[in-house]
Structure formats: C-alpha cells, structure tokens
Motif scaffolding. Structure first.
Motif, short mmCIF file in Angstrom:
data_model
loop_
_atom_site.label_atom_id
_atom_site.label_comp_id
_atom_site.label_asym_id
_atom_site.label_seq_id
_atom_site.Cartn_x
_atom_site.Cartn_y
_atom_site.Cartn_z
N LYS A 179 57.66 86.50 6.25
CA LYS A 179 58.51 85.70 7.05
C LYS A 179 59.95 85.25 6.11
O LYS A 179 61.09 85.56 6.54
N SER A 180 59.35 84.84 5.01
CA SER A 180 60.56 84.50 4.03
C SER A 180 61.50 85.82 3.59
O SER A 180 62.57 85.83 3.56
N SER A 181 60.65 86.98 3.51
CA SER A 181 61.34 88.22 3.05
C SER A 181 62.23 88.80 4.14
O SER A 181 63.35 89.29 3.92
N HIS A 203 52.88 80.44 0.35
CA HIS A 203 54.09 80.01 -0.63
C HIS A 203 54.92 78.91 -0.05
O HIS A 203 55.29 77.92 -0.79
N THR A 204 55.28 79.21 1.14
CA THR A 204 56.28 78.12 1.93
C THR A 204 55.55 77.20 2.49
O THR A 204 54.57 77.18 3.19
N LYS A 205 55.68 75.91 1.95
CA LYS A 205 55.11 74.81 2.18
C LYS A 205 55.71 73.82 3.10
O LYS A 205 55.26 73.01 3.88
N VAL A 219 64.99 78.93 10.99
CA VAL A 219 63.86 78.03 10.17
C VAL A 219 62.88 78.95 9.76
O VAL A 219 62.31 79.71 10.50
N ASP A 220 62.71 78.86 8.62
CA ASP A 220 61.44 79.44 7.76
C ASP A 220 60.35 78.70 7.91
O ASP A 220 60.24 77.64 7.27
N MET A 221 59.11 79.03 8.42
CA MET A 221 58.12 78.21 8.62
C MET A 221 56.97 78.42 7.44
O MET A 221 56.70 79.64 7.03
#
Ligand SMILES: Nc1nc2c(ncn2[C@@H]2O[C@H](COP(=O)(O)OP(=O)(O)OP(=O)(O)O)[C@@H](O)[C@H]2O)c(=O)[nH]1
Ligand SMILES: [Mg+2]
Length: 345
Positions: A179-181, A203-205, A219-221
C-alpha cells in the motif's frame, strides 16, 4: 456472495458493540495459516456513489473513450522531477518501444495476448483513458509551488481525522501487500512527500492522510492480517462507514499469492457496508506471467460472480517498475471528479 455464510458475518452477527476485536483475532489467525505469510519468500522473476452497491455499467458515466496504446507517441518535455525515478513520468514511458510502453501503461492489456481465445476481456478495457486524460492526471500528481502535495496528519480515531473537505480515496489490504509503496509511486513526481515503506509487515500503524493540492486527499491505511495494529478493526471499520467524502476504496491484493482468506473478509466487509471499491493487484514484477494470468482470471471471475460494489476492471501495478501507476493516477483523478472530459464521456 452469501455474507450469512461467512466467518466475518457470523462474527458480526453475534458480536455485541465493541466485540469486533474478535474479527481482528480471527484475521490474525487466518493470516498465520495463509498460503504464504505477508513477508515470506516469493518466487523471483517471474463519491461514495449515489448507488454504491450497483456495479458500474460497462458503458456510460464510468467509461472513458478508448485510446489504443499506439496513440501514445513519444513526446518531448515533461521532465521528471528532481529525485524521481525515470519511468515515474509519462514522457519517459512514451519513449519506450510500443510493447514495453503498453506493458507499463496498460499492464492488463499486455496479458491479453496470452489468454485462450474466447476469454471475456471486456472488463480489461472499461477504464481506458487516452493520452490527454493520462497527462492531465499526471499534472495533478506533480507538485509545484502553486500546487503542493503534502502529508497532512495521521489518525487512529475518527475524531482525529482531518475535516472531510475534499473528495478522498483510501488504500487497504493485507500488511506488506504494498500500500505505502504504491502511494509512494503515485507521488513520485512530488519527491518531497515522504511515504514510509518497510519490508517488515505491519509497518503502517495509523491512517495517514495526504493532500493533493485543493483537489483530493489520499489515505494510506494500516494493513490487516499479520501484525495488524490492535485497534485496526475499530479504526478502519469506523473510517469506512463514516467517512462521507470517501469516493473509492482501493483494495490491494498481492499479485504473487492472489486472494487470501483475509482478503475475502475485507471484500465481505466492503460489500456489507456498501462501499464502492476497486481491486488492485500489486507487485506484478515479482509474479511469473503464468501465475499472474491465473491470479488475474481468478479475481476477475470472483468479482463477476460474487461482488456487487467492486469495479469489474482489475488494476495491475508494480511500484518498482511503475507498471499501472500512470493508469491508476488517472483512475484516482477520475473517481475524485478531477477529469472533466472523462466524466463527460
Ligand atoms: N518487487 C516489489 N516489491 C514491492 C512492491 N511494492 C512493495 N514492495 C515491497 O513490499 C514490502 C512492503 O511494502 P509496503 O509498501 O511497506 O507494504 P504495506 O502494504 O504498506 O505494509 P504495511 O504498512 O505493513 O501494512 C517492501 O519491502 C516493499 O519494497 C512492488 O511493486 N514490487
Ligand atoms: Mg504501509
């Protein structure tokens, strides 16, 4: 889909308020038994709408004028921003030879030639923008002084989210699915925007909000499944149900391992909430062509037979090779109402 038969629905039906944590535990358990863990070694090489539950029609409002990949002729200009990888900008992709260009801009179409005759490829081309729309979308994702692209804030609770002033899209999926990538790749023409990625799942909290000028938010979940944050279910369920400016949810599925049990739970949740969503197959650079075809066809069949709120066209992406990134920028611009010509078509 028959939600009443699903583990998710059984849990929801039996859950009293506040008991959704059970779902989280179930999800963790499911991920532990998944075919491949989120970070296990993988084969190398190789508007919230008016009728959110209705499937977008094969023609009409959701369709854009077809553009043969051959229309994408090399052009000068459109320099890549400082620090941006070369294929992040269309102008560089357009200099590639035709077949490679098609593979980067329309990865799903590139697969078509390997399908058995008679395979229904109509869903492959529902969203097929022309060069002008792709360029217009790219301009939205390119920051400058008059058009800043910024990280806004992070939230774990709805009362901490930024005001729902702009159209919004969000990216959900298993932890480590990319997702973040993918968001980082979308924002690669705004290299000042920092999007943190990690090979460690979970990693993404928090829900991370990014603002694209005065046009939309993204939005990055946090991921679900393995190492999901404790408050994942309350946080994400509340967001999906209450965020009225949410125009589309992108559900990311790993292109190597395909749909997993936890992805089915996510689909059931989106269907139950009546959220319009799109499936995105990630990390396609890591999947062999055969595996990719198998996963694509399985997902297309699943979407056709078992979903109502999912856009029938699957999007394929590689955050490493930038395949599908330009098309996804264009789809985000479209669903947030920022491509007037596409909307009018
Ligand atoms: N080869 C390849 N690796 C990728 C791609 N996208 C992501 N990765 C890798 O996958 C790992 C996880 O990426 P993230 O973007 O942090 O995944 P995430 O879904 O945000 O994960 P969580 O925040 O933990 O939910 C990192 O090691 C990335 O480099 C891709 O398109 N191709
Ligand atoms: Mg992440």
């Amino acid at each position: 889909m028959c939600p009443s038969n699903s583990a998710y629905s059984v849990i929801l039906q039996t859950a009293r308020p506040g008991q959704h944590l059970r779902l989280l535990r179930w999800m963790r358990k499911a991920s532990a038994h998944a075919v491949a863990g989120p970070d296990s070694p993988r084969p190398a090489g190789g508007s919230r709408g008016t009728a959110p539950l209705s499937r977008p029609p094969p023609s009409g409002a959701g369709r854009v004028p077809p553009a043969a990949a051959g229309m994408l002729l090399p052009r000068a200009g459109g320099a890549v921003g400082r620090g941006s990888p070369p294929l992040a900008a269309l102008s560089h992709v357009l200099r590639l030879e035709r077949s490679r260009r098609t593979g980067i801009v329309f990865p799903l179409q590139k697969l078509e030639r390997y399908l058995a005759p008679g395979t229904d490829t109509a869903p492959f081309r529902l969203f097929q923008p022309g060069l002008t729309a792709l360029q217009r979308a790219e301009a939205l994702f390119r920051s400058d002084r008059g058009h800043p692209i910024d990280y806004v804030s992070s939230a774990v609770r709805m009362d901490h989210t930024p005001p729902p002033a702009l159209p919004e899209v969000c990216f959900i999926g298993r932890s480590n699915v990319g997702k973040s990538s993918l968001i980082r790749a979308l924002f690669s023409l705004a290299p000042e925007v920092e999007v943190r990625v990690s090979k460690t799942p979970g990693h993404t909290k928090k829900m991370n909000f990014f603002k694209v000028g005065k046009y939309f938010t993204l939005v990055d979940m946090p991921g679900y499944g393995y190492r999901a944050p404790q408050d994942f279910v309350e946080m994400v369920e509340a967001y999906l149900q209450e965020r009225h400016n949410l125009k589309r949810t992108f559900l990311l599925v790993d292109g190597v391992v395909g749909l997993q049990k936890t992805d089915h739970i996510a689909v059931e949740m989106l269907e139950e909430f009546g959220i319009p969503y799109v499936m995105v197959l990630t990390k396609i650079d890591r999947a062999s062509r055969g595996l990719l075809l198998k996963n694509v066809l399985e997902i297309q069949e699943f979407v056709k037979e078992s979903t109502q709120g999912c856009f029938p066209q699957l999007f394929l992406v590689s955050a490493v090779e930038f395949s599908g990134v330009h098309l996804l920028r264009c789809f985000v611009a479209h669903v947030t109402g920022n491509l007037p010509t596409v909307e009018a078509s």
